[in-house]
Design a protein around this motif. Structure first.
Motif, PDB file in Angstrom:
ATOM      1  N   ALA A 135       3.174   9.853   6.100  1.00  0.00           N
ATOM      2  CA  ALA A 135       1.927   9.919   6.446  1.00  0.00           C
ATOM      3  C   ALA A 135       1.590  11.050   7.290  1.00  0.00           C
ATOM      4  O   ALA A 135       2.408  11.232   8.403  1.00  0.00           O
ATOM      5  CB  ALA A 135       1.460   8.498   7.040  1.00  0.00           C
ATOM      6  N   TYR A 190      -1.362   5.826  14.070  1.00  0.00           N
ATOM      7  CA  TYR A 190      -1.178   5.619  12.722  1.00  0.00           C
ATOM      8  C   TYR A 190      -2.306   4.796  11.977  1.00  0.00           C
ATOM      9  O   TYR A 190      -2.200   3.497  12.484  1.00  0.00           O
ATOM     10  CB  TYR A 190       0.080   5.208  11.862  1.00  0.00           C
ATOM     11  CG  TYR A 190       0.045   4.989  10.674  1.00  0.00           C
ATOM     12  CD1 TYR A 190       0.055   6.040   9.655  1.00  0.00           C
ATOM     13  CD2 TYR A 190       0.198   3.793   9.960  1.00  0.00           C
ATOM     14  CE1 TYR A 190      -0.067   5.923   8.302  1.00  0.00           C
ATOM     15  CE2 TYR A 190       0.210   3.374   8.680  1.00  0.00           C
ATOM     16  CZ  TYR A 190       0.056   4.555   7.819  1.00  0.00           C
ATOM     17  OH  TYR A 190       0.110   4.401   6.423  1.00  0.00           O
ATOM     18  N   ARG A 191      -3.156   5.236  11.159  1.00  0.00           N
ATOM     19  CA  ARG A 191      -4.492   4.359  10.841  1.00  0.00           C
ATOM     20  C   ARG A 191      -4.650   4.518   9.382  1.00  0.00           C
ATOM     21  O   ARG A 191      -4.337   5.557   8.787  1.00  0.00           O
ATOM     22  CB  ARG A 191      -5.597   4.781  11.390  1.00  0.00           C
ATOM     23  CG  ARG A 191      -5.794   4.844  12.943  1.00  0.00           C
ATOM     24  CD  ARG A 191      -7.243   5.319  13.260  1.00  0.00           C
ATOM     25  NE  ARG A 191      -7.316   5.094  14.890  1.00  0.00           N
ATOM     26  CZ  ARG A 191      -7.137   6.069  15.661  1.00  0.00           C
ATOM     27  NH1 ARG A 191      -6.655   7.076  15.389  1.00  0.00           N
ATOM     28  NH2 ARG A 191      -7.299   5.593  17.089  1.00  0.00           N
ATOM     29  N   LYS A 192      -4.568   3.239   8.756  1.00  0.00           N
ATOM     30  CA  LYS A 192      -4.690   3.370   7.194  1.00  0.00           C
ATOM     31  C   LYS A 192      -5.836   2.277   7.097  1.00  0.00           C
ATOM     32  O   LYS A 192      -5.761   1.382   7.356  1.00  0.00           O
ATOM     33  CB  LYS A 192      -3.520   2.820   6.713  1.00  0.00           C
ATOM     34  CG  LYS A 192      -3.279   2.960   5.289  1.00  0.00           C
ATOM     35  CD  LYS A 192      -2.055   2.513   4.574  1.00  0.00           C
ATOM     36  CE  LYS A 192      -1.909   2.365   3.178  1.00  0.00           C
ATOM     37  NZ  LYS A 192      -0.362   2.059   2.809  1.00  0.00           N
ATOM     38  N   GLU A 196      -8.367   2.526   9.681  1.00  0.00           N
ATOM     39  CA  GLU A 196      -9.026   3.710   9.823  1.00  0.00           C
ATOM     40  C   GLU A 196     -10.265   3.645  10.062  1.00  0.00           C
ATOM     41  O   GLU A 196     -11.115   4.489  11.148  1.00  0.00           O
ATOM     42  CB  GLU A 196      -8.536   4.757   8.668  1.00  0.00           C
ATOM     43  CG  GLU A 196      -8.850   6.139   9.019  1.00  0.00           C
ATOM     44  CD  GLU A 196      -8.356   7.068   7.891  1.00  0.00           C
ATOM     45  OE1 GLU A 196      -8.230   8.221   8.045  1.00  0.00           O
ATOM     46  OE2 GLU A 196      -7.565   6.448   6.764  1.00  0.00           O
TER      47      GLU A 196
END
Length: 248
Positions: A135, A190-192, A196
């Protein structure tokens, strides 16, 4: 330290991505300064560790690393290196687990840790090895450095996550090692999906004084930027005879 002296960088070579780190370190040293000499070495004994100015604990299996380190008489020297001498140390994936003061989702019977980061990590946050992924991460410390050098922000870092841990809690000083250490800095998230959109996410890179940890594996990429950045912190630490300074 004077620029004519050699800085010795060790990679803990008990298990995991030792060769991969050494390969990227060799490439990264050429980008730091032609006036600085680096010696790269594998570390398996207390005597080898004692000769190091800085250390990387690679990705692998943290429980296995702890067991082998105990058998080789390395656990206490590692704790001395990190917490008392406060030499620069970087842990990737399993190395981040080893450098945490606490870990959750450990195997039955628990595991020994080196400590140094006042955090609790959650092991295997993203599932099994089959659920590994890559990612893009926006890493502010790289952007700041590249803006200064090239006048433009850094490209996202393609981070490799394999059974990766995350920092699930930054502990108050009285809960962690304390000792007047600087606060924990969050250097990467970490963003998803919804996380996010909401500005939330998983903490995947942290620093506290001399100790740096990443959930992901920079050594499994061809991107040397984090290795170069860390080596520059090591050089600064050696020049000033102190732990890594806060701020990139």
């Amino acid at each position: 330290m004077t620029v004519s002296q050699t800085i010795t960088i060790g990679v803990l070579a008990l298990q995991g991505g030792v060769v991969e780190h050494l390969n990227l370190l060799r490439r990264a040293t050429a980008q730091v300064s032609p006036a600085i000499e680096f010696a790269l070495t594998e570390v398996r004994t207390p005597d080898q560790l004692a000769r190091c100015d800085a250390l990387i604990i690679p990705g692998g299996e943290s429980t296995t690393m702890a067991i082998v380190a105990r058998r080789l008489g390395l656990l206490d020297p590692l704790r001395e290196f990190v917490k008392v001498q406060r030499k620069p140390v970087w842990g990737t994936c399993a190395g981040l687990v080893m450098l945490a003061e606490q870990a959750s989702a450990v195997k039955q019977g628990g595991q020994e840790l080196v400590g140094g980061l006042d955090v609790r990590v959650l092991r295997n946050r993203f599932g099994t090895q089959l659920q590994s992924f890559v990612a893009p991460l926006e890493l502010g410390f790289l952007s700041e450095e590249e803006k200064e050098e090239k006048g433009k922000p850094a490209a996202p870092f393609r981070a490799v996550f394999i059974r990766a841990p995350v920092v699930e809690e930054i502990m108050a000083e009285e809960e962690g090692a304390g000792g007047g250490k600087p606060p924990v800095e969050v250097l990467g998230v970490y963003r998803k999906g919804d996380a996010e959109a909401e500005g939330k996410g998983d903490i995947v890179a942290v620093r506290q004084g001399n100790v740096f940890g990443t959930s992901f594996h920079p050594e499994l990429t061809g991107d040397v930027r984090i290795h170069v950045w860390w080596l520059r912190q090591v050089v600064d630490s050696a020049r000033h005879g102190k732990s890594i300074v806060q701020g990139a």
